[in-house]
Design a protein around this motif. Structure first.
Motif, PDB file in Angstrom:
ATOM      1  N   GLY A 208       9.912   0.104  10.595  1.00 46.50           N
ATOM      2  CA  GLY A 208      11.239   0.684  10.397  1.00 46.50           C
ATOM      3  C   GLY A 208      11.412   1.324   9.043  1.00 46.50           C
ATOM      4  N   VAL A 209      10.307   1.822   8.472  1.00 46.81           N
ATOM      5  CA  VAL A 209      10.337   2.323   7.108  1.00 46.81           C
ATOM      6  C   VAL A 209      11.304   3.473   6.912  1.00 46.81           C
ATOM      7  CG1 VAL A 209       8.330   3.784   7.589  1.00 46.81           C
ATOM      8  CG2 VAL A 209       8.905   3.230   5.235  1.00 46.81           C
ATOM      9  N   PHE A 210      11.403   4.329   7.874  1.00 47.88           N
ATOM     10  CA  PHE A 210      12.192   5.541   7.630  1.00 47.88           C
ATOM     11  C   PHE A 210      13.683   5.297   7.753  1.00 47.88           C
ATOM     12  CE2 PHE A 210       7.978   6.904   9.130  1.00 47.88           C
ATOM     13  CZ  PHE A 210       7.535   7.420   7.929  1.00 47.88           C
ATOM     14  N   SER A 211      14.083   4.349   8.539  1.00 46.57           N
ATOM     15  CA  SER A 211      15.490   3.975   8.537  1.00 46.57           C
ATOM     16  C   SER A 211      15.814   3.079   7.344  1.00 46.57           C
ATOM     17  CB  SER A 211      15.853   3.261   9.843  1.00 46.57           C
ATOM     18  OG  SER A 211      15.076   2.078   9.996  1.00 46.57           O
ATOM     19  N   PHE A 212      14.855   2.244   6.942  1.00 44.54           N
ATOM     20  CA  PHE A 212      15.075   1.330   5.819  1.00 44.54           C
ATOM     21  C   PHE A 212      15.180   2.090   4.491  1.00 44.54           C
ATOM     22  CE2 PHE A 212      13.545  -1.669   2.558  1.00 44.54           C
ATOM     23  CZ  PHE A 212      14.425  -2.726   2.769  1.00 44.54           C
ATOM     24  N   TRP A 213      14.348   3.141   4.343  1.00 47.13           N
ATOM     25  CA  TRP A 213      14.333   3.903   3.101  1.00 47.13           C
ATOM     26  C   TRP A 213      15.109   5.226   3.197  1.00 47.13           C
ATOM     27  CZ3 TRP A 213       8.479   3.505   1.383  1.00 47.13           C
ATOM     28  CH2 TRP A 213       8.294   2.268   0.715  1.00 47.13           C
ATOM     29  N   ALA A 214      15.865   5.408   4.269  1.00 47.16           N
ATOM     30  CA  ALA A 214      16.487   6.715   4.510  1.00 47.16           C
ATOM     31  C   ALA A 214      17.342   7.165   3.330  1.00 47.16           C
ATOM     32  CB  ALA A 214      17.314   6.665   5.785  1.00 47.16           C
ATOM     33  N   ASN A 215      18.104   6.269   2.768  1.00 46.38           N
ATOM     34  CA  ASN A 215      19.011   6.636   1.665  1.00 46.38           C
ATOM     35  C   ASN A 215      18.596   6.021   0.334  1.00 46.38           C
ATOM     36  OD1 ASN A 215      20.776   8.076   3.457  1.00 46.38           O
ATOM     37  ND2 ASN A 215      21.537   6.070   4.172  1.00 46.38           N
ATOM     38  N   THR A 216      17.316   5.669   0.258  1.00 47.24           N
ATOM     39  CA  THR A 216      16.825   5.034  -0.962  1.00 47.24           C
ATOM     40  C   THR A 216      16.102   6.063  -1.830  1.00 47.24           C
ATOM     41  OG1 THR A 216      16.513   2.949   0.232  1.00 47.24           O
ATOM     42  CG2 THR A 216      15.370   3.182  -1.869  1.00 47.24           C
ATOM     43  N   PRO A 217      16.482   6.206  -3.092  1.00 48.22           N
ATOM     44  CA  PRO A 217      15.789   7.133  -3.986  1.00 48.22           C
ATOM     45  C   PRO A 217      14.315   6.770  -4.120  1.00 48.22           C
ATOM     46  CG  PRO A 217      17.852   6.399  -4.956  1.00 48.22           C
ATOM     47  CD  PRO A 217      17.616   5.538  -3.757  1.00 48.22           C
ATOM     48  N   ALA A 218      13.477   7.757  -4.370  1.00 50.77           N
ATOM     49  CA  ALA A 218      12.032   7.553  -4.447  1.00 50.77           C
ATOM     50  C   ALA A 218      11.657   6.521  -5.496  1.00 50.77           C
ATOM     51  CB  ALA A 218      11.338   8.880  -4.740  1.00 50.77           C
ATOM     52  N   ASP A 219      12.410   6.474  -6.613  1.00 51.19           N
ATOM     53  CA  ASP A 219      12.035   5.540  -7.672  1.00 51.19           C
ATOM     54  C   ASP A 219      12.469   4.111  -7.390  1.00 51.19           C
ATOM     55  OD1 ASP A 219      14.703   5.909  -7.896  1.00 51.19           O
ATOM     56  OD2 ASP A 219      14.701   6.375 -10.049  1.00 51.19           O
ATOM     57  N   GLU A 220      13.126   3.871  -6.227  1.00 50.92           N
ATOM     58  CA  GLU A 220      13.536   2.520  -5.861  1.00 50.92           C
ATOM     59  C   GLU A 220      12.761   1.988  -4.645  1.00 50.92           C
ATOM     60  OE1 GLU A 220      17.714   2.157  -5.397  1.00 50.92           O
ATOM     61  OE2 GLU A 220      18.191   3.010  -7.356  1.00 50.92           O
ATOM     62  N   ARG A 221      11.835   2.745  -4.166  1.00 48.83           N
ATOM     63  CA  ARG A 221      11.031   2.319  -3.008  1.00 48.83           C
ATOM     64  C   ARG A 221       9.816   1.522  -3.483  1.00 48.83           C
ATOM     65  NH1 ARG A 221      10.857   8.313  -0.238  1.00 48.83           N
ATOM     66  NH2 ARG A 221      13.072   8.433   0.363  1.00 48.83           N
ATOM     67  N   ARG A 222       9.570   0.427  -2.780  1.00 43.14           N
ATOM     68  CA  ARG A 222       8.465  -0.432  -3.200  1.00 43.14           C
ATOM     69  C   ARG A 222       7.802  -1.075  -1.971  1.00 43.14           C
ATOM     70  NH1 ARG A 222       6.974  -2.864  -7.888  1.00 43.14           N
ATOM     71  NH2 ARG A 222       8.856  -2.054  -8.913  1.00 43.14           N
ATOM     72  N   ILE A 223       6.481  -1.198  -2.027  1.00 39.82           N
ATOM     73  CA  ILE A 223       5.700  -1.955  -1.026  1.00 39.82           C
ATOM     74  C   ILE A 223       5.223  -3.237  -1.694  1.00 39.82           C
ATOM     75  CG2 ILE A 223       3.544  -2.039   0.276  1.00 39.82           C
ATOM     76  CD1 ILE A 223       3.734   0.873   0.788  1.00 39.82           C
ATOM     77  N   VAL A 224       5.398  -4.357  -1.009  1.00 43.20           N
ATOM     78  CA  VAL A 224       4.895  -5.655  -1.490  1.00 43.20           C
ATOM     79  C   VAL A 224       3.784  -6.085  -0.529  1.00 43.20           C
ATOM     80  CG1 VAL A 224       5.451  -8.037  -2.067  1.00 43.20           C
ATOM     81  CG2 VAL A 224       7.153  -6.221  -2.436  1.00 43.20           C
TER      82      VAL A 224
END
Length: 691
Positions: A208-224
């Motif tokens: 569900g990455v694209f709905s989860f990050w849809a409104n998230t700025p690039a500098d706030e996206r993170r993979i753990v």
């Protein structure tokens, strides 16, 4: 605070390595022998990797990085289950990957297979997921399939293998834009990889990455990521295809080209910010990148490895598998319907441990029979070792060792996995009187023999004298056991199975046997053709009569024939009750039709008797029916045995004519003599008339 670096560093990935347990190879061996056979079809398997860690060297005090490898064991073949999955208390510390095993039949096939094609097939699978219009089923596991090609040399227990972890070599690649730094360990996650955003209070799934990050700025996206690597600046190989997916999938309006990654290791977490490199090759994004990922061997070169389990295995276990190997090859290469377990689990009692007993025992072991009991009352003599293959010269010294125990010990030396037992026992014989002082011993011997017959499935009669076979024949008939009889002449032999009563045979009369369908009546025993009772044939014998005088090779021929007949019978749907095949007439076909019951055994016909003639190298198949006055298996004999077994034995030993009176053979003899006498008188009268 993240520290910027003046020049971006290309992001490199630490390849996975394999760690394969011996239990994996044992399971592959079983799979090859019992299921795959000659098939090289792909087999689904799975493996697990843990987290990389730092270990302090106690001598130098320095930290040593230890990366986790993909572990394969016997549970790897349970790919359709959750066997070996992560522990519920720490589910992300052990990550499962699914793969494909391709086992080849020869080392040449293994070496010459199109390895690039095999790896590319999985690379195409990864590419299809990355470029699919739907991402609902994408996971770290689905993006990281692996390939294992093998060749199992089961004679030497050497396993050649090469593992591939396909990854698409994305160009341009990724680069580190903020240097690696240690960060606090994140909260335990239920998955080996999850997404975070903003303050990292929420976690999202890769699907569900694209709905989860849809409104998230690039500098706030993170993979753990739960990371198998322990390298200070290189994440583990599984991250590579995840980044390909994020930067390629068409379901996101703008492909992900910048994000932060946190690598969770054993007791440590490190983080960095990465971005997709810029370059002219981005214009060719629609073309699938090349697939890479073959594991390097212990020399650091691209090439297969070899696991040699021979020195590590228990020699008895090695022998156990090797004994079964020829039989397994026979089954899956030539006779798929052969039931080897039925043969292996058959308990065989060998009455007689001489020439016949030795050869029968060796052939039984070759067929995989594990439970063999030998019974004999004599000792090894100087003439035995050259003719009886379980004895040596030393066994005949100082009066000779007991034959049964010595033969059993020899079987265990040949193959430690056999359950071989030797028992010294005298079998009461008709016509051999029992001294009053020996009656208790004879009663005990009778009880021992009865117990042994009860405990075994097949009884072999391999003794020297005719009368010694009588009591085992009777007990076998009374207890419904399969009795195999082998007897030798100078250049002839007899191999036969004793018949058992069935509902079908009970309704049949001993009709004349003619070529045609199988005889449906009860088959006869060793004594059914006799018109006299067995009696003392051992007293007052000359030297040539005391020794079994035969051509040397005939014992091994007869013994092997008897075992082969037993195995054919065991494979027949009716087992010991299988009807005999009927010898064809001159006008009939030489072999039974495929629809006849006698050909129901995958090994061929199951005759009643085989008479061999070595002088002209011919065998004759004969069918004989049960005789109502037989001294070995007729109803009067069985009734007397069930009423008082010891009394029957005692009287038959004391009185040579007792069995004839019990069965009515004495009356038959009287009737025959009367007919002969009448015929002789008639001839005399006729001669007088002519005068």
């Amino acid at each position: 605070m993240a520290t910027s670096i003046q020049a971006a560093t290309p992001l490199q990935f630490l390849p996975l390595s394999t760690s394969i347990s011996p239990s994996f190879w044992h399971r592959l061996t079983d799979l090859k022998l019992h299921h795959l056979k000659l098939s090289d079809d792909p087999v689904p398997i799975c493996g697990w990797y843990g987290r990389g860690k730092q270990v302090k060297d106690r001598v130098t005090g320095e930290s040593v990085a230890i990366s986790a490898g993909l572990e394969l064991d016997n549970a790897s073949f349970d790919a359709g289950t959750d066997v070996g999955a992560s522990d519920a208390s720490a589910p992300s510390e052990r990550t499962r990957l699914r793969g494909v095993l391709r086992n080849f039949n020869t080392i040449e096939e293994f070496k010459n297979c199109d390895k690039a094609k095999l790896l590319n097939e999985l690379g195409e699978q990864i590419w299809q997921q990355a470029t699919s219009a739907s991402s609902s089923s994408v996971t770290l596991e689905s993006l990281n399939p692996f390939l294992l090609i093998t060749f199992a040399d089961l004679k030497k227990y050497r396993y050649y293998y090469w593992c591939g972890f396909p990854a698409l070599a994305q160009k341009p690649g990724w680069e580190i834009v903020e240097e690696w730094r240690e960060v606090p360990l994140p909260e335990p996650s239920s998955t080996p990889l999850h997404l975070s955003r903003g303050d990292e209070s929420e976690a999202g799934a890769l699907a569900g990455v694209f709905s989860f990050w849809a409104n998230t700025p690039a500098d706030e996206r993170r993979i753990v990521l739960s990371d198998p690597s322990a390298h200070p600046s290189a994440p583990g190989w599984p991250l590579r295809n995840v980044l390909l997916f994020l930067s390629t999938s068409p379901t996101f309006p703008q492909p992900v080209t910048s994000l932060a990654i946190t690598l969770v290791r054993d007791g440590q977490a490190i983080s960095a910010r990465i971005r997709r490199q810029e370059g002219a090759e981005t214009t060719g994004e629609g073309k699938r990148p090349a697939t890479v990922g073959w594991e390097k061997n212990e020399k650091g070169k691209l090439g297969p490895r070899m696991a040699d389990l021979g020195p590590l295995m228990d020699p008895t276990r090695l022998a156990d598998q090797a004994v079964d190997l020829n039989l397994q090859l026979m089954r899956w290469r030539i006779m798929p319907s052969l039931d080897l377990d039925k043969v292996k689990n058959t308990r065989c009692l060998l009455l007689g441990a001489g020439t016949l007993g030795c050869y029968v025992a060796r052939t039984l072991m070759a067929w995989g029979v594990r439970n063999i009991t030998l019974v004999d009352s004599s000792t090894v003599s100087f003439s035995n070792p050259v003719r009886q293959p379980l004895f040596e010269f030393e066994d005949s010294l100082n009066g000779g060792k007991p034959k049964a125990q010595t033969a059993a010990a020899a079987l265990k030396r040949i193959y430690p996995g056999v359950d071989a037992t030797g028992i010294s026992l005298s079998i009461p014989m008709p016509g051999h009187p029992i001294p009053p002082t020996a009656q208790d011993a004879i009663r005990q011997d009778l009880e021992t023999l009865e117990r042994l017959v009860d405990e075994h499935d097949v009884v072999y009669l391999l003794m020297d004298s005719r009368e010694s076979r009588w009591l085992p024949t009777l007990i076998g008939a009374a207890k419904g056991k399969l009795v195999m009889n082998v007897a030798l002449g100078f250049d002839t032999f007899l191999v036969m199975r004793h018949g058992l009563p069935t509902e079908e045979s009970a309704a049949s009369t001993p009709a004349e046997i003619v070529p045609g369908p199988p005889y449906r009546g009860q088959l006869g025993c060793y004594y059914c053709n006799d018109v006299v009772a067995p009696m003392d044939s051992l007293s007052d014998r000359t030297l040539d009569q005391m020794c079994t005088v035969t051509r040397p090779g005939i014992a091994s021929i007869a013994s092997s024939t008897a075992v082969e007949l037993m195995v054919s019978i065991l494979q027949h749907p009716q087992g010991a009750l299988a009807p005999s095949d009927i010898p064809a007439s001159k006008d009939a076909p030489a072999a039974p039709s495929s629809s006849s019951p006698s050909s129901a055994s995958p090994l061929g016909v199951v005759p009643h008797q085989i008479r061999g003639f070595l002088a002209n190298f011919e065998n004759l198949k004969i069918t004989g029916h049960a005789y109502e006055r037989c001294t070995g298996c007729s109803q009067p004999i069985l009734d007397a045995y069930r009423a008082d077994a010891f009394d029957l034995v005692r009287q038959s030993c004391e009185d040579a004519k007792y069995l004839e009176r019990l069965t009515g053979l004495d009356k038959l003899e009287e009737e025959t003599e009367a007919l002969l006498a009448e015929g002789l008188d008639w001839d005399e009268e006729d001669e007088e008339a002519e005068l």
